[in-house]
Scaffold this motif. Structure first.
Motif, mmCIF file in Angstrom:
data_model
loop_
_atom_site.group_PDB
_atom_site.id
_atom_site.type_symbol
_atom_site.label_atom_id
_atom_site.label_comp_id
_atom_site.label_asym_id
_atom_site.label_seq_id
_atom_site.Cartn_x
_atom_site.Cartn_y
_atom_site.Cartn_z
ATOM 1 N N MET A 1 0.841 -1.187 0.000
ATOM 2 C CA MET A 1 0.000 0.000 0.000
ATOM 3 C C MET A 1 0.875 1.235 0.000
ATOM 4 S SD MET A 1 -3.256 -0.845 0.224
ATOM 5 C CE MET A 1 -4.285 0.048 1.341
ATOM 6 N N PRO A 2 0.566 2.239 -0.853
ATOM 7 C CA PRO A 2 1.335 3.472 -0.827
ATOM 8 C C PRO A 2 0.805 4.449 0.208
ATOM 9 C CG PRO A 2 -0.175 3.496 -2.655
ATOM 10 C CD PRO A 2 -0.353 2.163 -1.965
ATOM 11 N N TYR A 3 1.686 5.127 0.879
ATOM 12 C CA TYR A 3 1.308 6.181 1.808
ATOM 13 C C TYR A 3 2.135 7.410 1.456
ATOM 14 C CZ TYR A 3 -0.643 2.413 4.606
ATOM 15 O OH TYR A 3 -1.356 1.330 5.043
ATOM 16 N N LEU A 4 1.518 8.573 1.492
ATOM 17 C CA LEU A 4 2.235 9.806 1.192
ATOM 18 C C LEU A 4 2.137 10.737 2.395
ATOM 19 C CD1 LEU A 4 1.009 10.348 -2.441
ATOM 20 C CD2 LEU A 4 3.340 9.864 -1.764
ATOM 21 N N ASN A 5 3.265 11.282 2.828
ATOM 22 C CA ASN A 5 3.205 12.262 3.879
ATOM 23 C C ASN A 5 4.364 13.229 3.749
ATOM 24 O OD1 ASN A 5 5.520 11.130 5.518
ATOM 25 N ND2 ASN A 5 4.120 9.381 5.486
ATOM 26 N N ASN A 6 4.196 14.399 4.332
ATOM 27 C CA ASN A 6 5.224 15.412 4.272
ATOM 28 C C ASN A 6 6.055 15.325 5.543
ATOM 29 O OD1 ASN A 6 6.505 18.066 4.590
ATOM 30 N ND2 ASN A 6 5.432 18.490 2.685
ATOM 31 N N LYS A 7 7.360 15.134 5.418
ATOM 32 C CA LYS A 7 8.201 14.864 6.566
ATOM 33 C C LYS A 7 8.417 16.081 7.456
ATOM 34 C CE LYS A 7 11.409 11.972 6.517
ATOM 35 N NZ LYS A 7 12.730 11.345 6.335
ATOM 36 N N LEU B 1 9.745 20.307 -12.016
ATOM 37 C CA LEU B 1 10.335 18.991 -12.282
ATOM 38 C C LEU B 1 10.469 18.232 -10.972
ATOM 39 C CD1 LEU B 1 11.782 17.040 -14.294
ATOM 40 C CD2 LEU B 1 13.929 18.197 -13.654
ATOM 41 N N TRP B 2 9.899 17.004 -10.921
ATOM 42 C CA TRP B 2 10.021 16.166 -9.729
ATOM 43 C C TRP B 2 11.364 15.443 -9.736
ATOM 44 C CZ3 TRP B 2 7.416 16.363 -5.421
ATOM 45 C CH2 TRP B 2 6.098 16.844 -5.421
ATOM 46 N N LEU B 3 12.013 15.416 -8.557
ATOM 47 C CA LEU B 3 13.311 14.759 -8.397
ATOM 48 C C LEU B 3 13.299 13.869 -7.155
ATOM 49 C CD1 LEU B 3 15.605 17.902 -8.870
ATOM 50 C CD2 LEU B 3 14.997 16.227 -10.635
ATOM 51 N N ARG B 4 14.177 12.838 -7.154
ATOM 52 C CA ARG B 4 14.420 12.089 -5.932
ATOM 53 C C ARG B 4 15.199 13.007 -4.995
ATOM 54 N NH1 ARG B 4 13.026 6.520 -6.412
ATOM 55 N NH2 ARG B 4 13.288 6.633 -4.148
ATOM 56 N N TYR B 5 14.690 13.208 -3.796
ATOM 57 C CA TYR B 5 15.252 14.206 -2.893
ATOM 58 C C TYR B 5 16.685 13.880 -2.475
ATOM 59 C CZ TYR B 5 15.659 17.221 1.225
ATOM 60 O OH TYR B 5 16.077 18.145 2.141
ATOM 61 N N SER B 6 16.967 12.599 -2.250
ATOM 62 C CA SER B 6 18.274 12.214 -1.712
ATOM 63 C C SER B 6 19.407 12.482 -2.695
ATOM 64 C CB SER B 6 18.270 10.732 -1.319
ATOM 65 O OG SER B 6 17.927 9.926 -2.437
ATOM 66 N N PRO C 1 11.806 10.093 -0.290
ATOM 67 C CA PRO C 1 11.374 11.486 -0.404
ATOM 68 C C PRO C 1 11.573 12.032 -1.814
ATOM 69 C CG PRO C 1 13.519 11.378 0.647
ATOM 70 C CD PRO C 1 13.091 9.953 0.420
ATOM 71 N N TYR C 2 10.671 12.909 -2.201
ATOM 72 C CA TYR C 2 10.720 13.582 -3.498
ATOM 73 C C TYR C 2 10.666 15.093 -3.269
ATOM 74 C CZ TYR C 2 9.750 9.064 -5.693
ATOM 75 O OH TYR C 2 9.822 7.762 -6.111
ATOM 76 N N THR C 3 11.259 15.842 -4.188
ATOM 77 C CA THR C 3 11.187 17.294 -4.137
ATOM 78 C C THR C 3 10.867 17.830 -5.525
ATOM 79 O OG1 THR C 3 12.371 19.333 -3.546
ATOM 80 C CG2 THR C 3 13.662 17.604 -4.579
ATOM 81 N N CYS C 4 10.220 18.984 -5.572
ATOM 82 C CA CYS C 4 9.884 19.604 -6.846
ATOM 83 C C CYS C 4 10.826 20.786 -7.091
ATOM 84 C CB CYS C 4 8.432 20.078 -6.835
ATOM 85 S SG CYS C 4 7.910 20.821 -8.405
ATOM 86 N N ARG C 5 11.529 20.728 -8.214
ATOM 87 C CA ARG C 5 12.429 21.821 -8.594
ATOM 88 C C ARG C 5 11.657 22.782 -9.496
ATOM 89 N NH1 ARG C 5 15.681 23.437 -12.854
ATOM 90 N NH2 ARG C 5 17.746 24.287 -12.305
ATOM 91 N N ILE D 1 8.494 15.625 0.010
ATOM 92 C CA ILE D 1 7.278 14.828 0.198
ATOM 93 C C ILE D 1 7.706 13.358 0.181
ATOM 94 C CG2 ILE D 1 5.088 14.121 -0.841
ATOM 95 C CD1 ILE D 1 4.940 16.868 0.308
ATOM 96 N N THR D 2 7.251 12.592 1.161
ATOM 97 C CA THR D 2 7.709 11.211 1.288
ATOM 98 C C THR D 2 6.676 10.219 0.754
ATOM 99 O OG1 THR D 2 9.024 11.757 3.237
ATOM 100 C CG2 THR D 2 8.537 9.440 2.872
ATOM 101 N N LEU D 3 7.116 9.351 -0.123
ATOM 102 C CA LEU D 3 6.292 8.244 -0.599
ATOM 103 C C LEU D 3 6.732 6.994 0.159
ATOM 104 C CD1 LEU D 3 4.282 6.905 -2.503
ATOM 105 C CD2 LEU D 3 6.102 6.724 -4.208
ATOM 106 N N THR D 4 5.859 6.497 1.025
ATOM 107 C CA THR D 4 6.149 5.316 1.836
ATOM 108 C C THR D 4 5.384 4.120 1.275
ATOM 109 O OG1 THR D 4 6.410 6.705 3.793
ATOM 110 C CG2 THR D 4 6.137 4.350 4.155
#
Length: 260
Positions: free
Chosen positions: A6-12, A67-72, A111-115, A129-132
């Motif tokens: 199951m996907p969960y989305l939350n803001n860290k 543009l969405w990016l992988r935050y790490s 986690p993802y971030t939008c540039r 934003i974290t996709l768990t």
């Protein structure tokens, strides 16, 4: 036990997971909207980033982009990932980029971030934003190496096998719990050693005793060392019944032991 990813989305950082308006650098502002539905393999979580030029700056700042990016790593999602689709709409004052996961893999967790950027404006990044991802329940089967009746003094090995769907594409660990007819020092258990599906654990009883007659099953839980991947619900095998007899119960009319 069934595994369901199951996907969960939350803001860290404590912002609302569904919609968080973030002030980036003037003259840009960005709105993050995160939503999801369904389970891994069939669900369709989405990440939406909308950037707009503030009204006061529209005379000089134009054509924003998102543009969405992988935050790490601040890297884009690989183009060869066919399970992820990116949609972008853009005009002189607003841009929206949506990434949709048609098939959710454990490797998508994190986690993802939008540039965001625009002509005559420096680029900047949204808060992460974290996709768990929750691991799916494993499919668990239990089998034995000997068929027919079992006799005291002999031995038997039970094999518990757990499998996961291809959407679990990162290393995981499993915990196997056996339920026995009776606890005994005649029982030896080998834990699973693999980090990828399928996983097997064996239970050997030697020598067998009449008290070992009964029902057996195994329970498997899958978990990950990643903080973004949630442990599965336990998967439980069907019951397996062992019948252990004495040698005297298997004598034929001539007094000889029947060989099965």
């Amino acid at each position: 036990m069934t595994l369901a990813m199951m996907p969960y989305l939350n803001n860290k950082i404590g912002l609302h997971p569904r919609a968080a308006e973030l002030k980036i650098n003037n003259p840009l502002q960005v709105e993050i909207d995160s939503s999801y539905s369904g389970v891994a393999g069939a669900g369709n979580p989405t990440l939406t980033c909308t950037v707009s030029v503030t009204e006061a700056e529209r005379a000089t700042v134009i054509f924003p982009s998102a543009l969405w990016l992988r935050y790490s790593t601040l890297s884009v999602i690989p183009e060869d990932d066919s399970s992820v689709f990116t949609t972008t709409t853009r005009n002189a004052t607003t841009a929206t980029t949506i990434i949709s996961f048609s098939l959710l893999y454990t490797s998508h967790a994190g986690p993802y971030t939008c540039r965001v950027s625009a002509l005559n404006a420096d680029p900047s990044y949204s808060s992460p934003i974290t996709l768990t991802v929750k691991l799916p329940t494993p499919t668990v089967n239990l089998s034995q190496d000997a068929s027919g009746l079992l006799y005291e003094g002999s031995a038997v090995t039970l094999t518990c096998t757990a499998t996961l769907p291809p959407s679990v594409d990162t290393d995981v660990n499993v915990t196997v719990q056996w339920t026995l007819a009776i606890s005994s020092d005649r029982v030896s258990i080998s834990p699973p050693s693999s980090s990828r599906s399928p996983f097997t654990s064996t239970l050997t009883i030697s020598p067998l005793a009449i008290a070992d007659t009964g029902q057996y099953y195994c329970e498997v839980t899958v978990h990950s060392s990643s903080q973004y991947i949630v442990a599965s619900d336990p998967g439980i095998s069907s019951l397996l019944t062992l019948m252990v007899e004495t040698v005297e119960q298997n004598l034929n009319n001539t007094g000889k032991i029947l060989l099965l």
